[in-house]
Design a protein around this motif. Structure first.
Motif, PDB file in Angstrom:
ATOM      1  N   GLY A   1       0.803  -1.212   0.000  1.00  9.70           N
ATOM      2  CA  GLY A   1       0.000   0.000   0.000  1.00  9.70           C
ATOM      3  C   GLY A   1       0.837   1.262   0.000  1.00  9.70           C
TER       4      GLY A   1
ATOM      5  N   ARG B   1       2.310   2.003  -3.708  1.00  8.28           N
ATOM      6  CA  ARG B   1       1.388   2.129  -4.831  1.00  8.28           C
ATOM      7  C   ARG B   1       1.100   0.802  -5.514  1.00  8.28           C
ATOM      8  NH1 ARG B   1       4.694   6.194  -4.208  1.00  8.28           N
ATOM      9  NH2 ARG B   1       6.353   5.107  -5.293  1.00  8.28           N
ATOM     10  N   CYS B   2       1.050  -0.266  -4.729  1.00 10.04           N
ATOM     11  CA  CYS B   2       0.692  -1.587  -5.228  1.00 10.04           C
ATOM     12  C   CYS B   2      -0.543  -2.094  -4.482  1.00 10.04           C
ATOM     13  CB  CYS B   2       1.844  -2.573  -5.045  1.00 10.04           C
ATOM     14  SG  CYS B   2       3.323  -2.180  -6.001  1.00 10.04           S
ATOM     15  N   GLN B   3      -1.171  -3.128  -5.013  1.00  8.87           N
ATOM     16  CA  GLN B   3      -2.306  -3.752  -4.355  1.00  8.87           C
ATOM     17  C   GLN B   3      -2.069  -5.249  -4.248  1.00  8.87           C
ATOM     18  OE1 GLN B   3      -6.265  -2.692  -5.539  1.00  8.87           O
ATOM     19  NE2 GLN B   3      -5.796  -0.526  -5.748  1.00  8.87           N
TER      20      GLN B   3
ATOM     21  N   GLU C   1      -2.340   4.713 -10.048  1.00  5.62           N
ATOM     22  CA  GLU C   1      -3.134   4.051  -9.023  1.00  5.62           C
ATOM     23  C   GLU C   1      -4.412   3.472  -9.629  1.00  5.62           C
ATOM     24  OE1 GLU C   1      -5.361   5.049  -4.765  1.00  5.62           O
ATOM     25  OE2 GLU C   1      -4.139   6.570  -5.768  1.00  5.62           O
ATOM     26  N   VAL C   2      -5.053   4.211 -10.516  1.00  5.61           N
ATOM     27  CA  VAL C   2      -6.257   3.719 -11.188  1.00  5.61           C
ATOM     28  C   VAL C   2      -5.923   2.506 -12.051  1.00  5.61           C
ATOM     29  CG1 VAL C   2      -8.007   4.278 -12.919  1.00  5.61           C
ATOM     30  CG2 VAL C   2      -7.410   5.958 -11.165  1.00  5.61           C
TER      31      VAL C   2
ATOM     32  N   VAL D   1      -3.488   0.336 -11.651  1.00  7.76           N
ATOM     33  CA  VAL D   1      -3.207  -0.821 -10.797  1.00  7.76           C
ATOM     34  C   VAL D   1      -4.509  -1.421 -10.277  1.00  7.76           C
ATOM     35  CG1 VAL D   1      -2.171  -1.550  -8.614  1.00  7.76           C
ATOM     36  CG2 VAL D   1      -0.904  -0.035 -10.153  1.00  7.76           C
ATOM     37  N   ARG D   2      -5.429  -0.560  -9.837  1.00  7.43           N
ATOM     38  CA  ARG D   2      -6.702  -1.064  -9.326  1.00  7.43           C
ATOM     39  C   ARG D   2      -7.483  -1.801 -10.417  1.00  7.43           C
ATOM     40  NH1 ARG D   2      -8.645   3.342  -7.725  1.00  7.43           N
ATOM     41  NH2 ARG D   2     -10.118   3.766  -9.410  1.00  7.43           N
ATOM     42  N   GLU D   3      -7.480  -1.261 -11.624  1.00  4.19           N
ATOM     43  CA  GLU D   3      -8.188  -1.912 -12.722  1.00  4.19           C
ATOM     44  C   GLU D   3      -7.555  -3.254 -13.077  1.00  4.19           C
ATOM     45  OE1 GLU D   3      -8.084   1.045 -15.762  1.00  4.19           O
ATOM     46  OE2 GLU D   3      -9.893   2.068 -15.045  1.00  4.19           O
TER      47      GLU D   3
ATOM     48  N   ARG E   1      -6.019  -5.244 -10.995  1.00  5.38           N
ATOM     49  CA  ARG E   1      -6.429  -6.166  -9.936  1.00  5.38           C
ATOM     50  C   ARG E   1      -7.872  -6.606 -10.128  1.00  5.38           C
ATOM     51  NH1 ARG E   1     -10.284  -5.087  -6.120  1.00  5.38           N
ATOM     52  NH2 ARG E   1      -9.282  -3.131  -5.531  1.00  5.38           N
ATOM     53  N   GLU E   2      -8.751  -5.681 -10.503  1.00  7.08           N
ATOM     54  CA  GLU E   2     -10.167  -6.019 -10.676  1.00  7.08           C
ATOM     55  C   GLU E   2     -10.390  -6.925 -11.875  1.00  7.08           C
ATOM     56  OE1 GLU E   2     -11.950  -2.185 -10.863  1.00  7.08           O
ATOM     57  OE2 GLU E   2     -12.055  -1.940  -8.673  1.00  7.08           O
TER      58      GLU E   2
ATOM     59  N   ARG F   1     -13.091  -8.422   1.201  1.00  8.11           N
ATOM     60  CA  ARG F   1     -12.165  -7.777   2.132  1.00  8.11           C
ATOM     61  C   ARG F   1     -11.961  -8.685   3.335  1.00  8.11           C
ATOM     62  NH1 ARG F   1     -10.118  -2.852   2.782  1.00  8.11           N
ATOM     63  NH2 ARG F   1     -11.379  -2.035   1.079  1.00  8.11           N
TER      64      ARG F   1
END
Length: 383
Positions: free
Chosen positions: A241, A244-246, A342-343, A345-347, A349-350, A358
């Motif tokens: 976190g 800037r990683c997930q 950040e967007v 990386v989130r995309e 992951r999704e 969670r």
């Protein structure tokens, strides 16, 4: 009469009771049973390798779900799989995992493999057949994974080392010194230099790569071992976190999937490994004595220690990252770039995990362990 191959398939598929199948295979001629067991093992692992599984991952999940003593069969299966490929077609990361398992084809013909394992391990035949069935049953339950490292046969000769690899070698050297020193001031000096290298490199790459559509976030799988794997995964999430990683934690398989850009993921892996070393050293120093304390108290202390350590490390890393960004001359230009990354990386992951849950908050049952963990985190080298 049911063939040996059909018996093995029925046991692995759950259509025949395990003990009944073991009895049938035990009394059947070795000349019929042994080639089938070897072929089933090598075929099952080859299927998983083609489906995205890596050698260390298969080895870990067999040790976790089955019997750790049976994991040597996976090392042999890795060696058997590698025999069919020229060295230049094997990704060096895949090869490194095979070497880490000491995967060598030490036996002769595959038809003789089971018999040679019996002699090499000094195992009785019933126990060895049981081991094969146990491993095959575990392998049959594993689903396909995303291919993050090309399996053998799908990669050319590796590219030459680049500047990023040289920088990582410098960081590793600083980490090794930080982990070995017993002087806090000396460790902090190594820490400051390593953190400076990592932060500066990551932010510079973000600016250079801004707007380059060819540079996209990627994923890596990070193995998390027993014991206290949930707490260790929490530490990985804290480090990720702040960089800037997930992370998506898959406890049933013993790994977490890390999403981010290459420079950031390099930093996370180096930090996580080093901080675990420092955490275990500090925990051994601070944990309560044995005797009347008992195993239960020791377990709750260690779990609470690692939770407190992970939380405090996350706070410290976030503070260091904010300081690095504030000290950058191009901070104003960096902010929209970092937000865009950040967007992305989130995309990423999704797309890979469209349905995630969670995790529950980790319990802290030992205030002493929690406080000791936070104190150790304050003393840790943020390399």
């Amino acid at each position: 009469m049911t063939s040996v191959r059909e018996t093995v398939a029925a046991v692995v598929g759950g259509r025949l009771g395990y003990e009944d199948g073991l009895d049938l295979l035990t009394v059947a001629p070795a000349a019929e049973v042994d080639p089938v067991l070897a072929g089933a093992l090598f075929d099952a692992t080859a299927r998983l390798f083609r489906a995205g599984w890596q050698p260390a991952e298969v080895h870990r999940v067999v040790a976790r779900r089955g019997d750790p003593a049976h994991a040597h069969l996976i090392a042999d299966a890795v060696a058997a799989y590698l025999r069919g490929f020229k060295p230049r077609t094997v990704d060096p990361r895949w090869r490194a995992q095979a070497d880490g398992l000491d995967a060598r084809a030490w036996w002769g013909a595959d038809e003789q493999y089971v018999g040679q394992v019996t002699r090499r391990r000094r195992a009785d035949r019933v126990s060895l057949i049981d081991a094969f069935l146990s491993v095959l049953t575990v392998l049959a339950t594993l689903p396909p994974l995303d291919v993050l490292i090309p399996p053998p046969g799908q990669v050319a000769r590796p590219a030459p080392r680049n500047a990023n690899a040289a920088l990582l070698d410098r960081v590793r050297a600083l980490l090794a010194k930080a982990e070995s020193t017993t002087f806090p001031a000396e460790a902090e000096a190594y820490s400051a230099k390593a953190q400076e290298l990592i932060s500066r490199h990551s932010l510079e790459e973000a600016l250079v790569e801004a707007g380059d559509a060819r540079v996209t976030p990627y994923a890596r799988r990070v193995g998390i071992d027993h014991p206290y794997e949930s707490e260790k995964a929490a530490l990985l999430a804290s480090v990720a976190g702040a960089n800037r990683c997930q992370v998506v934690w898959s406890p049933e398989f013993g790994f977490a999937t890390l999403f981010g850009f290459d420079a950031d993921m390099d930093a996370v892996e180096l930090l996580h490994t080093s901080l675990l070393v420092q955490a275990h050293r500090a925990m051994a120093r601070d944990e309560p004595p044995g005797g009347k304390a008992g195993r239960a108290r020791l377990k709750t202390f260690r779990q609470s220690f690692l939770v407190g350590y992970a939380v405090r490390i996350g706070e410290r890393l976030a503070e260091a990252d904010r300081a690095a960004l504030a000290g950058t001359a191009d901070a104003a230009a960096l902010l929209p770039v970092l937000a865009s990354r950040e967007v992305q990386v989130r995309e990423a992951r999704e797309r890979a995990f469209p349905r995630t849950v969670r995790g529950r908050g980790l319990r802290v049952d030992s205030e002493e362990g929690w406080e000791s963990g936070r104190t150790a985190a304050d003393e840790a080298t943020l390399a």
